[in-house]
Design a protein around this motif. Structure first.
Motif, PDB file in Angstrom:
ATOM      1  N   GLN A 181       0.826  -1.202   0.000  1.00 24.79           N
ATOM      2  CA  GLN A 181       0.000   0.000   0.000  1.00 24.79           C
ATOM      3  C   GLN A 181       0.858   1.249   0.000  1.00 24.79           C
ATOM      4  O   GLN A 181       1.886   1.317   0.682  1.00 24.79           O
ATOM      5  CB  GLN A 181      -0.936   0.011   1.217  1.00 24.79           C
ATOM      6  N   THR A 182       0.458   2.221  -0.784  1.00 23.68           N
ATOM      7  CA  THR A 182       1.121   3.520  -0.802  1.00 23.68           C
ATOM      8  C   THR A 182       0.195   4.548  -0.158  1.00 23.68           C
ATOM      9  O   THR A 182      -1.015   4.332  -0.030  1.00 23.68           O
ATOM     10  CB  THR A 182       1.457   3.952  -2.235  1.00 23.68           C
ATOM     11  N   PHE A 183       0.786   5.684   0.236  1.00 22.65           N
ATOM     12  CA  PHE A 183       0.020   6.744   0.887  1.00 22.65           C
ATOM     13  C   PHE A 183       0.311   8.079   0.214  1.00 22.65           C
ATOM     14  O   PHE A 183       1.373   8.263  -0.389  1.00 22.65           O
ATOM     15  CB  PHE A 183       0.365   6.802   2.380  1.00 22.65           C
ATOM     16  N   GLN A 184      -0.644   8.991   0.333  1.00 20.02           N
ATOM     17  CA  GLN A 184      -0.524  10.270  -0.355  1.00 20.02           C
ATOM     18  C   GLN A 184       0.519  11.184   0.286  1.00 20.02           C
ATOM     19  O   GLN A 184       1.184  11.954  -0.402  1.00 20.02           O
ATOM     20  CB  GLN A 184      -1.886  10.981  -0.369  1.00 20.02           C
ATOM     21  N   LEU A 185       0.680  11.085   1.593  1.00 20.19           N
ATOM     22  CA  LEU A 185       1.633  11.971   2.265  1.00 20.19           C
ATOM     23  C   LEU A 185       3.037  11.358   2.232  1.00 20.19           C
ATOM     24  O   LEU A 185       3.207  10.168   1.952  1.00 20.19           O
ATOM     25  CB  LEU A 185       1.199  12.245   3.700  1.00 20.19           C
ATOM     26  N   GLY A 192       7.710   6.192   0.203  1.00 17.53           N
ATOM     27  CA  GLY A 192       8.155   7.045  -0.890  1.00 17.53           C
ATOM     28  C   GLY A 192       9.650   7.233  -0.911  1.00 17.53           C
ATOM     29  O   GLY A 192      10.257   7.450  -1.970  1.00 17.53           O
ATOM     30  N   LYS A 231       6.458  15.701  -2.477  1.00 19.50           N
ATOM     31  CA  LYS A 231       5.413  14.718  -2.210  1.00 19.50           C
ATOM     32  C   LYS A 231       4.178  15.354  -1.586  1.00 19.50           C
ATOM     33  O   LYS A 231       3.058  14.812  -1.697  1.00 19.50           O
ATOM     34  CB  LYS A 231       5.967  13.623  -1.277  1.00 19.50           C
ATOM     35  N   SER A 232       4.377  16.483  -0.920  1.00 20.11           N
ATOM     36  CA  SER A 232       3.260  17.125  -0.202  1.00 20.11           C
ATOM     37  C   SER A 232       2.256  17.755  -1.169  1.00 20.11           C
ATOM     38  O   SER A 232       2.604  18.157  -2.264  1.00 20.11           O
ATOM     39  CB  SER A 232       3.804  18.186   0.749  1.00 20.11           C
TER      40      SER A 232
END
Length: 353
Positions: free
Chosen positions: A39-43, A154, A352-353
């Motif tokens: 799983q990846t995350f947006q932050l 990331g 990334k933010s």
């Protein structure tokens, strides 16, 4: 006593290592074949880890990142909480004990109070719970999670110790490797830790050649520097130079750098080594006190690491009138690359933010 696990290699155990490696390969294939999902995350998610079982300096690196980021950003650090007594996800609070979250998270909790300290065996669940409870979180640091495939960070920072480069190591139980050597390719940054402070350019190039980084991978070198010791029960302080006789109590994977540091200060040492994350009992405390009292000198002290201090603090009454000091350790980047490393971290977060 000496129960360190680092650098002990035995070719006699290699057949068992082949079995271990086969199990690791099979586990990884479950992700490669799509049977399990990462799983990846947006932050921004930054992972600090290694390929081995310990002793590469993950805790000082996690602290380095916390020191860099917490003044300006809302940071959460997620650890397993090794040898804690609690289960599931636990969020540190003002009443938290080391038994509830483990020694390393407790160390972060005491030293970096603005950060959210979260422990949980399942990293995906821990991240989701963190974001649910603290939606303002801007950065997540995963402590010791390089080998965990469930989360795809990331930015991966892979640590390998100067005296035990992963390319030269064996798989468990013959050596210290717990993850596949070739997985070093998953890191964006490789840090060779605990180097001699006077590491030469020639040796630096030889190590880089041995690691054989991918074109996009960045390789840094650090040495471990020790700060001023502090009393773990009150605000007193002393410098190692003022002490000539000491008991060193450690329950970490590799105490050799600290032992060498104290000996370079001409301190006569009695060394008591316990396994990594050792949970001290009354018999251990009695042994420590007995050895300390056997030193027939006035100018004597007990030294320990910050991580061990987290577990020794519950024995304050037993150490009444005995000076017990923790020695903090930090990574220092060699070849004037500290600012470059910092900028890589900050640029990743910004992009990334």
């Amino acid at each position: 006593m000496s129960q360190n696990i680092i650098k002990k290699k035995s070719k006699l155990l290699l057949p068992f290592s082949w079995l271990y490696k086969a199990g690791v390969v099979l586990h990884q294939k479950t992700y490669d074949w799509g049977l399990k999902k990462s799983q990846t995350f947006q932050l921004p998610v930054i992972c600090v880890g290694n390929l081995s079982v310990g002793g590469t300096g993950k805790t000082p690196m996690a602290e380095y990142l916390l020191r860099l980021l917490t003044p300006e950003l809302t940071v959460a650090i997620i650890s397993r909480g090794y040898k804690r007594k609690s289960k599931g996800i636990f969020i540190a609070n003002k009443n938290t004990t080391v038994a509830e979250i483990g020694d390393e998270p407790m160390q972060y909790h005491i030293k970096f109070s603005p950060a959210k300290i979260v422990v949980g065996e399942k990293r995906v669940e821990a991240i989701n719970e963190t974001l649910k409870l603290f939606p303002a979180t801007e950065v997540i640091i995963l402590d010791d999670a390089f080998q965990h495939k469930a989360v795809k960070a990331g930015l991966n920072i892979l640590l390998t110790e100067h005296d035990n480069i992963f390319t030269d190591d064996y798989y468990l139980p013959a050596g210290q490797l717990r993850d596949l050597k070739e997985n070093y390719r998953n890191a964006q940054i490789i840090v060779v830790t605990k180097c001699p402070a006077d590491l030469s350019e020639t040796e630096k190039k030889n190590i880089i050649q041995k690691i054989n980084p991918l074109p996009a991978q960045l390789v840094y070198f650090t040495t471990l520097v020790y700060g001023e010791p502090y009393h773990i029960f009150n605000a007193a302080a002393t410098q190692p130079e003022s002490v000539k006789n000491a008991v060193l109590v450690t329950g970490i994977a590799n105490p050799q750098p600290l032992i060498g540091y104290l000996k370079r200060h001409d301190i006569s040492l009695k060394i008591i080594s316990f396994p990594d994350h050792h949970r001290f009992g009354q018999s251990d405390i009695d042994q420590i006190k007995q050895i300390f009292q056997s030193i027939d000198k006035q100018n004597k002290i007990i030294f320990t690491t910050e991580k061990d201090a987290m577990r020794l603090k519950e024995f304050e009454k037993e150490f009444q009138d005995i000076p017990v000091f923790a020695i903090p350790g930090e990574h220092q980047f060699l070849f004037n690359t500290g600012n470059d490393f910092n900028n890589v971290i900050l640029d990743f977060i910004k992009n990334k933010s």
